[in-house]
Design an enzyme around this catalytic site. Structure first.
Site, PDB file in Angstrom:
ATOM      1  N   HIS A  38      37.530  71.067  51.593  1.00 13.10           N
ATOM      2  CA  HIS A  38      36.472  72.081  51.424  1.00 13.10           C
ATOM      3  C   HIS A  38      36.977  73.510  51.651  1.00 13.10           C
ATOM      4  CE1 HIS A  38      32.477  73.811  51.573  1.00 13.10           C
ATOM      5  NE2 HIS A  38      32.675  74.224  52.811  1.00 13.10           N
ATOM      6  N   ASP A  59      31.459  68.737  55.025  1.00 17.82           N
ATOM      7  CA  ASP A  59      31.636  69.332  53.698  1.00 17.82           C
ATOM      8  C   ASP A  59      32.993  68.904  53.160  1.00 17.82           C
ATOM      9  OD1 ASP A  59      29.230  70.598  54.061  1.00 17.82           O
ATOM     10  OD2 ASP A  59      30.108  72.511  54.638  1.00 17.82           O
ATOM     11  N   HIS A 229      32.101  72.061  47.234  1.00 16.63           N
ATOM     12  CA  HIS A 229      31.361  70.861  47.641  1.00 16.63           C
ATOM     13  C   HIS A 229      31.485  69.819  46.533  1.00 16.63           C
ATOM     14  CE1 HIS A 229      29.165  72.424  51.189  1.00 16.63           C
ATOM     15  NE2 HIS A 229      29.180  73.577  50.542  1.00 16.63           N
ATOM     16  N   HIS A 251      22.981  66.574  54.576  1.00 23.71           N
ATOM     17  CA  HIS A 251      23.350  67.897  54.046  1.00 23.71           C
ATOM     18  C   HIS A 251      22.956  68.046  52.581  1.00 23.71           C
ATOM     19  CE1 HIS A 251      25.692  71.484  53.023  1.00 23.71           C
ATOM     20  NE2 HIS A 251      25.952  71.652  54.308  1.00 23.71           N
TER      21      HIS A 251
END
Length: 280
Positions: A38, A59, A229, A251
């Site tokens: 990420h 992430d 992402h 998330h």
């Protein structure tokens, strides 16, 4: 105020640095981490509690970009995978398409004597866009942790510093911005809203120039995402590789998360995989 600078400084003493793949044992709980892709330093954690393995992706991105490696595939299949669902069932455009749109818009604007304002997060996305721009025509942390980046950047570093940009210079303050010719300015979204873009954010018909004169506003807005992402294709492939019996989606916006859950249920229908999307 929730905390001040002194609180931040005091917290530094409580931070322990570990390496990727280094196994730690705290009160019989074992854990280690993998590269998450990420941003620089992003990590996925595998936690082993009495033989039950839980992978928390945080992430992550399975797309190798111009300076970061893709997220690793753990060598162990976890019993539970807690995975981000930011993009739900959405798919990113192919990388080459996005880069061409990005450079075409900038080239067109500059050739017409215009200015380009680019909002970008300071960590990761700014460096990525700068590499694209510098190749088409800083960064002490990124130069220090070169071994955490992908092979392309490491090979470049053997001969020269890829972050020693030839056509890019830092702008320390708005007072130092000499707006006399076509330019490209990259700043944090908040920085643009508070300074360079504050007079055009509501798209007025006219703007006041730095010399005091007014002029009609000729502006275009383009949305080109270089998000780090994972999209649905990355998430789906990642889970197929791991085949965890339990998947927990986090998330994500509730509707997108719900669509992702249904698509994964269909995808893993023959494996009796349990998929949960708890409320954030």
């Amino acid at each position: 105020m929730l905390y001040d600078e002194q609180d931040i400084l005091r917290s530094m003493d409580k931070i322990e640095v570990i390496d990727f793949h280094q196994t730690l044992d705290v009160n019989s709980i074992r854990f280690w981490c993998y590269t998450a892709g990420h941003v620089l330093g992003a990590a996925m954690f595998m936690v082993d509690l009495a033989g039950v393995r839980v992978l928390y992706t945080g992430d992550y991105s399975r797309e190798e970009d111009r300076h970061l490696r893709a997220a690793e595939i753990p060598q162990f299949s976890p019993d539970i995978c807690i995975i981000e669902s930011t993009y739900g069932v959405q798919l990113h455009q192919p990388r080459n398409v996005r880069e061409k749109r990005f450079t075409d818009v900038i080239h067109s604007t500059i050739s017409q004597g215009g200015r380009v304002l680019i909002p970008a997060f300071a960590l990761g996305r700014a460096q990525e866009l700068l590499l694209i721009l510098d190749e088409y025509w800083c960064m002490a942390v990124y130069q220090t942790y070169i071994n955490s980046m992908n092979e392309r950047i490491r090979n470049q570093f053997a001969n020269s510093n890829p972050f020693d940009f030839k056509h890019i210079s830092p702008l320390k303050s708005i007072e130092n911005f000499n707006d006399v010719s076509p330019s490209v300015v990259m700043a944090s979204p908040n920085g643009l809203q508070r300074m360079l873009a504050k007079t055009i954010i509501n798209e007025p018909k006219e703007v006041t120039l730095m010399n005091g004169l007014t002029a009609p506003l000729n502006m275009q807005v383009h949305y080109i995402s270089f998000s780090a992402h994972a999209d649905f294709a990355q998430t789906s492939t990642f889970l197929k590789e791991l085949m965890p019996p339990n998947i927990i989606l986090v998330h994500g916006e509730p509707n997108e998360m719900g669509r992702l859950k249904q698509k994964l249920i269909t995808q893993f229908a023959d494996r009796n995989t349990k998929i949960i999307s708890p409320k954030n």
